[in-house]
Design an enzyme around this catalytic site. Sequence first.
Site, PDB file in Angstrom:
ATOM      1  N   SER A   1      20.599 -35.808  12.431  1.00 22.59           N
ATOM      2  CA  SER A   1      20.322 -36.217  13.814  1.00 22.59           C
ATOM      3  C   SER A   1      21.587 -36.602  14.569  1.00 22.59           C
ATOM      4  O   SER A   1      21.728 -36.290  15.737  1.00 22.59           O
ATOM      5  CB  SER A   1      19.276 -37.329  13.855  1.00 22.59           C
TER       6      SER A   1
ATOM      7  N   GLU B   1       0.829  -1.210   0.000  1.00 27.82           N
ATOM      8  CA  GLU B   1       0.000   0.000   0.000  1.00 27.82           C
ATOM      9  C   GLU B   1       0.863   1.258   0.000  1.00 27.82           C
ATOM     10  O   GLU B   1       0.603   2.215  -0.739  1.00 27.82           O
ATOM     11  CB  GLU B   1      -0.918   0.027   1.235  1.00 27.82           C
TER      12      GLU B   1
END
Length: 359
Positions: free
Chosen positions: A229, A55
């Site tokens: 991991s 805007e």
Amino acid sequence: MTAASDLLFLRGALALATKGRHLAPPNPSVGCLLVRDGAIVGRGWTHSPGEGHAEVNALADAGELATGATAYVSLEPCAFHGRTPPCSEALIRAGVSRVVAALTDPHPKVAGEGFADLRKAGIDVDVIKLPEAEAAIAGYLSRIRRGRPFVRLKVAASIDGRTAMASGESRWVTGSAARADVQAWRAKSCAIVTGAETVLVDDPALTVRDERFARNGTIRQPIRVVLDSKLRVPQTAKLFSEPGETLIVHTAGQPVNGQADHLKLPAANGRVDLAALLPALAERPCNEVLVEAGPTLIGAFLEAGLWDELLLYLAPKFLGSDARPLAHLPIARMLDVIEAKIAHRETLGGDLRLRLIPA
Ligand code: AOF
Ligand code: ZN
């Protein structure tokens, strides 16, 4: 009152939103069109976080002509001070007479407040719901509404569903058009997720390199997330020296070096629990994640049902039955097959791109 021209201009605002797709994240990429007496007087779209929202950029483009104009926006104007001041106030100050929006912003600090502020100031507000407006910011909506990013899996495979030879050799299954297309998906993602195995075998960069996505000479890089991991990936891996951040996600132990960012998460079946990973990525904040990984991780996302879209690039070649499958998915019964719908299909050079969504 909804006129045919309203729809046309609203779609125009939505088209502008695509211009900021690679800049805006983690903000939603929004477009704004200012129209006065039937003529377009301003165009704007979301720039990088901290820079102007759609805007504000459209108002700057229109200057004095914004007074009395209608603002067409693909998302409700924001109503709070974040990194930038509220767009609702900017629209009021500029003297627009009407706002037409395609979607309410579900952000807890907006959620109708933007519209309320405008109405309080005497501005007419119409909401014309466009499903395309939702689709355009699916990642942002997913993060705000579900607390997890939009998960897009990407696989490049042969027509017999294979991604690499048994040796791991995988260059090049698909052609240059498909690879260039992947750059665009990376560019609008907040994170690229991969597994330790892929890093160890392929040593990928996982970066956006296409200059189309540069702004002022720099390219916004999605964060590279490596699910590692057991902390097997060495510091010498290529992705650590590429522009942008890398995050190592592990389940045990302590990282020995401090170069990359680390995150410890719970394990599920000896691997990073994907159900824990996604909210953690949303926290960072990530809207869209692109999973570019091997068969184990792709299979895990499919099996867990934690995916929203699968981009499947298919090259018309056969890698043969000894080659690696696109997903590791041990399924024994027809009852357990994972079904998907083809949402879109397109040819890219000599390859085919399917966009699949969960059935
Ligand atoms: C708009 N127009 O173009 C966008 C909006 O930290 P900030 O100031 O950038 O605000 C971020 C929030 O603004 C974001 O969470 C979302 O609610 C809204 N995004 N709003 O009026 C825009 N990108
Ligand atoms: Zn705003």
